[in-house]
Design an enzyme around this catalytic site. Sequence first.
Site, PDB file in Angstrom:
ATOM      1  N   GLY A 235       0.799  -1.225   0.000  1.00 25.87           N
ATOM      2  CA  GLY A 235       0.000   0.000   0.000  1.00 25.87           C
ATOM      3  C   GLY A 235       0.831   1.274   0.000  1.00 25.87           C
ATOM      4  N   PRO A 268      -1.944  -4.008   0.986  1.00 26.84           N
ATOM      5  CA  PRO A 268      -1.460  -2.991   1.928  1.00 26.84           C
ATOM      6  C   PRO A 268      -1.260  -3.557   3.335  1.00 26.84           C
ATOM      7  CG  PRO A 268      -3.817  -2.728   1.593  1.00 26.84           C
ATOM      8  CD  PRO A 268      -3.372  -3.846   0.675  1.00 26.84           C
ATOM      9  N   GLY A 269      -0.201  -3.166   3.978  1.00 30.87           N
ATOM     10  CA  GLY A 269       0.048  -3.587   5.352  1.00 30.87           C
ATOM     11  C   GLY A 269       0.186  -2.372   6.254  1.00 30.87           C
ATOM     12  N   ARG A 270       1.320  -1.685   6.096  1.00 27.49           N
ATOM     13  CA  ARG A 270       1.643  -0.536   6.940  1.00 27.49           C
ATOM     14  C   ARG A 270       0.502   0.480   7.039  1.00 27.49           C
ATOM     15  NH1 ARG A 270       6.933   1.269   7.627  1.00 27.49           N
ATOM     16  NH2 ARG A 270       7.493   0.043   5.796  1.00 27.49           N
ATOM     17  N   ARG A 306      12.225  -0.876  14.540  1.00 29.07           N
ATOM     18  CA  ARG A 306      12.369  -0.037  13.342  1.00 29.07           C
ATOM     19  C   ARG A 306      13.472   1.016  13.462  1.00 29.07           C
ATOM     20  NH1 ARG A 306       9.166   3.030  11.559  1.00 29.07           N
ATOM     21  NH2 ARG A 306       9.520   2.631   9.356  1.00 29.07           N
ATOM     22  N   TYR A 310      16.075   0.389  10.578  1.00 30.02           N
ATOM     23  CA  TYR A 310      15.947   1.263   9.406  1.00 30.02           C
ATOM     24  C   TYR A 310      16.279   2.714   9.713  1.00 30.02           C
ATOM     25  CZ  TYR A 310      12.455  -2.427   8.173  1.00 30.02           C
ATOM     26  OH  TYR A 310      11.778  -3.583   7.935  1.00 30.02           O
ATOM     27  N   CYS A 336      21.264  -3.688  25.922  1.00 38.89           N
ATOM     28  CA  CYS A 336      22.710  -3.452  25.872  1.00 38.89           C
ATOM     29  C   CYS A 336      23.221  -3.397  24.445  1.00 38.89           C
ATOM     30  CB  CYS A 336      23.431  -4.507  26.692  1.00 38.89           C
ATOM     31  SG  CYS A 336      23.025  -4.295  28.418  1.00 38.89           S
ATOM     32  N   GLU A 337      22.823  -2.373  23.734  1.00 34.45           N
ATOM     33  CA  GLU A 337      23.266  -2.085  22.371  1.00 34.45           C
ATOM     34  C   GLU A 337      23.164  -0.569  22.204  1.00 34.45           C
ATOM     35  OE1 GLU A 337      24.219  -4.234  19.988  1.00 34.45           O
ATOM     36  OE2 GLU A 337      23.548  -6.110  20.911  1.00 34.45           O
TER      37      GLU A 337
HETATM   38  C1  LIG Z   1       5.590  -6.372   2.986  1.00 28.84           C
HETATM   39  C2  LIG Z   1       4.784  -6.655   1.779  1.00 28.84           C
HETATM   40  C3  LIG Z   1       3.599  -5.954   1.536  1.00 28.84           C
HETATM   41  C4  LIG Z   1       3.104  -4.831   2.426  1.00 28.84           C
HETATM   42  O1  LIG Z   1       3.755  -3.636   2.209  1.00 28.84           O
HETATM   43  P1  LIG Z   1       3.304  -2.295   3.004  1.00 28.84           P
HETATM   44  O2  LIG Z   1       4.276  -1.276   2.614  1.00 28.84           O
HETATM   45  O3  LIG Z   1       3.336  -2.623   4.454  1.00 28.84           O
HETATM   46  O4  LIG Z   1       1.918  -1.955   2.547  1.00 28.84           O
HETATM   47  C5  LIG Z   1       2.854  -6.323   0.445  1.00 28.84           C
HETATM   48  N1  LIG Z   1       3.245  -7.325  -0.391  1.00 28.84           N
HETATM   49  C6  LIG Z   1       4.380  -8.023  -0.185  1.00 28.84           C
HETATM   50  C7  LIG Z   1       4.744  -9.118  -1.108  1.00 28.84           C
HETATM   51  C8  LIG Z   1       5.194  -7.703   0.901  1.00 28.84           C
HETATM   52  O5  LIG Z   1       6.326  -8.392   1.102  1.00 28.84           O
END
Ligand SMILES: *Cc1c(COP(=O)(O)O)cnc(C)c1O
Length: 406
Positions: A235, A268-270, A306, A310, A336-337
Amino acid sequence: MRPDYFSNNSESLCIEDLALTKICEEIPTPFYIYSQASIEAAATSYLKNASDSDLICYSVKANSNINLLKILAQLGMGFDVVSVGELKRALKAGATADKIVFSGVGKSKADLTFAAEQEIYSINIESHHEIELLKDLPNKPRISLRINPDMAANTHPYIETGKSDCKFGISELEALEIAKTYSTEEINLVGISAHIGSQITDANLFIELAEKLKALAAQLKDLGHKIDHLDVGGGLAIDYQLEQQYDPAQLVKDLKSSITEYDLLMEPGRSIVAQSGAVITSVITEKTNGQRDFLVVDVGMNDLMRPALYSARHSIETVKFNDVEVKEYEVVGPVCETADSFGVGHSLNAKAGDQLIIYSTGAYGSSMGSNYNSRPKPAEILVSKDKFKVIRKAESFEDLIRLEEV
Ligand SMILES: *Cc1c(COP(=O)(O)O)cnc(C)c1O
């Protein structure tokens, strides 16, 4: 500007209709907290302009808590999984198999066999080897070819996945080779997928990708394969500075006008869960070394990786407003890092014992957590209007050693 499900009632921050100070009286820090209304609003923004045969598949790796998956399944979302563990979670959360897609660069024969037996919507193929493993299975599972679109996403190198030198997917050339080599009796090739990367701020990249996928789909159809869907991957970005907002509903609408001959699939995930979640942590102590003032907090890089992984920066505020002097702090965890730091230059009016809120941690927070330094994973709390419940208990010491007893 904080995410809109947070407000302040002059004394303390609220999440939906609950004062965070009240929750802190009952739940020991650190803990993750999520807003159900916010998750539903984000999911709806993707679903709104999708048709019934399109599939919006939540990417489970962003946050795999089964109680959150249940909420998304009830809204009609599908799921994008990258392991058998995630596939089992999605099924257990009530998803039907025909709404699940399975991606991943290293799927074993056992993984593929299990996915094929469930009759999921699509197995996204990332190597020629997977085709060889699948073509001997008795039922011909639906497959898509995950191509590497060779596009730069201009994001952090660790979350860039669509350039030709990334490990993910296969080249367009190899996709064509596969489509030529294998007949429709041998493989049930029904789609093309691609994922440019995460944190995409430019919606035009998705449209560019859609054009690429359409051109390839036409070639696969000419070879006799019945392509029914195009999958444009993850997403939109979210803004960790909490200033910008991106518009998934508009993106889906634009993609629908570009992709007219096929069903649209997105993963979409994030953007579904990141802004819907936060970490609440307590200040253990304040200290000064050399020129620098530190706030040492009770959440660490094992709980929220994160920043260490990153160099990500999350906004931080105090939960309860107080009148101590505002100072610029480096906020650090107890691990401890040296990498266990949430960044320098956080302006905070905090003292030992105060609670802080770390925003935008609903995605790639708890799901990336570990037990490094023998730290039990924190509780996860879900707020729905004026009620909250524990959707994952805090781990105990016994949980940590349970599998080590001989
Ligand atoms: C991680 C991933 C997503 C999700 O991406 P977002 O940036 O979190 O939306 C979708 N498809 C695949 C194949 C992924 O590895």
